[in-house]
Design an enzyme around this catalytic site. Structure first.
Site: not given
Ligand code: UD1
Length: 432
Positions: A23, A103, A132-136, A317, A339
């Protein structure tokens, strides 16, 4: 498809080398898009996710040199370095076919937009552990002056006159959004302030590499980072931080099997919260000159409640792995996932091996059972898969784990590392 066959009941003893963090490696690889000079990364893990991302970057025009890939085709070993050179970006599209596989591909969005003034990046879509959106990511880039449309499953982003510094307050902690916006801000005009930023060691590692590339970032390692944009960044050489999730996984394997294992290259400061939970469960983790030594102190592990949280809290994780550990502990353990909304896919599989787990909303009550039994099991995501491997290491009889391509995304030579410490584990090659 390959399978893993594990016969439980062996104590693990020996040394396990811990690789560079997946990561951390993923955003670091995308950071190469920010400069026309070469970025050299060391301690790059050899994982399917890294290969997927490199394919995506090659498509953008990045030249990638893998310095220890040897010509005779023998399996390369040891520290691996990679040089990424984005002298010319010839394509700013990240296609669906590659993004849907992983992702983290969305991390090309900030760097491409900052460097080229445009990017067309597929929306990553859903995945096994939640929506798991990516709006931020998108809201932050809009605040920095980007025009963004969502069309046909793609994020169409433009900033023809460049990005401008902005004050961005994250309503929730997001590792990916912090990384994407931090990278974008390094080439924006003026100052960007990221508030409620993620503080994960992988975010810090990225920030340090960006500074080595000439970025001006303060507040690294805190939840407020200030980034003053530069006209350009330059090349750098960076050593990737050790993988705390890989290390935590093997620490739990050692604890469950009543073993004694040294995690080579690992640092305690990266997994304090995990060490605290393990200590409460009866596991000792001590620093050595080579890394971290892990062993159980009592005859049995004790049930301990765990709640996942952003760093420095207990990492999501490692939630599936600690749940596997608690299945054979004395007493009960409440494991709460804060989370991701759908990250208990491993529960029914662990139950097939004899675990006693009741899920209620975001909490799982694990009542320790005397022993697990081996069974054929199947996993839905990376960390769920490895929790089943852990269960297999202590289960009576044989466990066969199907769909291990999930494991190959995040664990390098897992069966080899465990077998070296005495585990009875083998990969059974399947037909393609
Ligand atoms: C990263 C890690 C992943 C880890 C996760 C949480 C990488 C490549 N992956 O994922 O292994 O499990 O951090 O530590 O580093 N969210 C939104 N909107 C957004 C972004 C996120 O609502 O725009 C939500 C997510 O759905 C989730 C939470 O925020 O509930 C945290 O997600 P985030 O930290 O962004 O995870 P990733 O960066 O995708």
């Amino acid at each position: 498809m390959d399978k893993l066959k594990i016969t439980g009941g062996r104590r693990l003893s020996g040394h396990i080398p811990i690789g560079g963090a997946k990561n951390a490696a993923l955003p670091l690889i995308t950071a190469s898009l920010l400069t026309d000079q070469p970025l050299s990364l060391e301690n790059v893990p050899r994982l399917a996710d890294i290969r997927t991302l490199c394919r995506l970057l090659s498509g953008h025009g990045v030249e990638i040199g893998d310095t220890d890939a040897n010509a005779n085709g023998a399996k390369p070993r040891g520290v691996r370095s990679m040089t990424l050179h984005a002298a010319h970006i010839r394509d700013t599209t990240a296609p669906y076919d590659l993004v849907r596989k992983m992702r983290a591909s969305v991390l090309v969005l900030g760097p491409l937009l900052a460097r080229c003034g445009e990017a067309l990046v597929s929306l990553p879509g859903g995945c096994a552990i939640g929506t798991r959106p990516v709006d931020l990511h998108i809201a932050g880039l809009r605040k920095m002056g980007a025009e963004i449309d969502l069309q046909g499953g793609y994020i169409e982003a433009r900033a023809p006159r460049g990005l401008i510094g902005a004050e961005i307050l994250f309503p929730m902690v997001s590792v990916g959004a912090t990384e994407n916006l931090m990278m974008a801000a390094t080439l924006a005009r003026g100052e960007t302030v990221l508030t409620n930023a993620a503080r994960e060691p992988e975010v810090t590692d990225l920030a340090r590499c960006l500074v080595a590339m000439g970025a001006d970032i303060s507040g690294i390692g805190t939840d407020t980072m200030r980034i003053v944009g530069r006209d350009r960044l330059h090349g750098a050489r960076h050593i990737i931080v050790p993988d705390r999730i890989e290390a935590g996984t093997y620490a739990m394997a050692a604890a469950m099997t009543d073993g004694d294992v040294e995690l080579l290259g690992m640092r305690l400061d990266l997994i304090q919260s995990v060490a605290a939970s393990l200590r409460a469960a009866g596991v000792e983790m001590t620093e050595t000159s080579g890394g971290l030594r892990v062993r159980r102190t009592g005859d049995l592990l004790e049930g301990v409640d765990v709640m996942t949280e952003p760093f420095p809290g207990f990492p999501t994780d490692l939630q599936a792995q600690i749940m596997a550990l608690m299945t054979t502990a004395r007493g009960a353990a409440m494991i709460t996932e804060t989370i991701f909304e759908n990250r208990f896919m491993h529960v029914p599989e662990l139950a097939r091996m004899g675990a006693n787990i009741t899920v209620h909303h975001s909490s799982a009550l694990v009542r320790g059972v005397g022993a697990l039994t081996g069974a054929p099991v199947m996993a839905t995501d990376l960390r769920a898969s490895v929790s089943l491997v852990l269960a297999g290491l202590v289960g009576k009889g044989t466990t066969t784990l199907n769909r291990i391509y999930h494991l190959d995304r995040g664990y390098e030579r897992l069966e080899e590392k465990l077998a070296t410490c005495g585990a009875d584990i083998e990969r059974v090659k399947g037909e393609e």
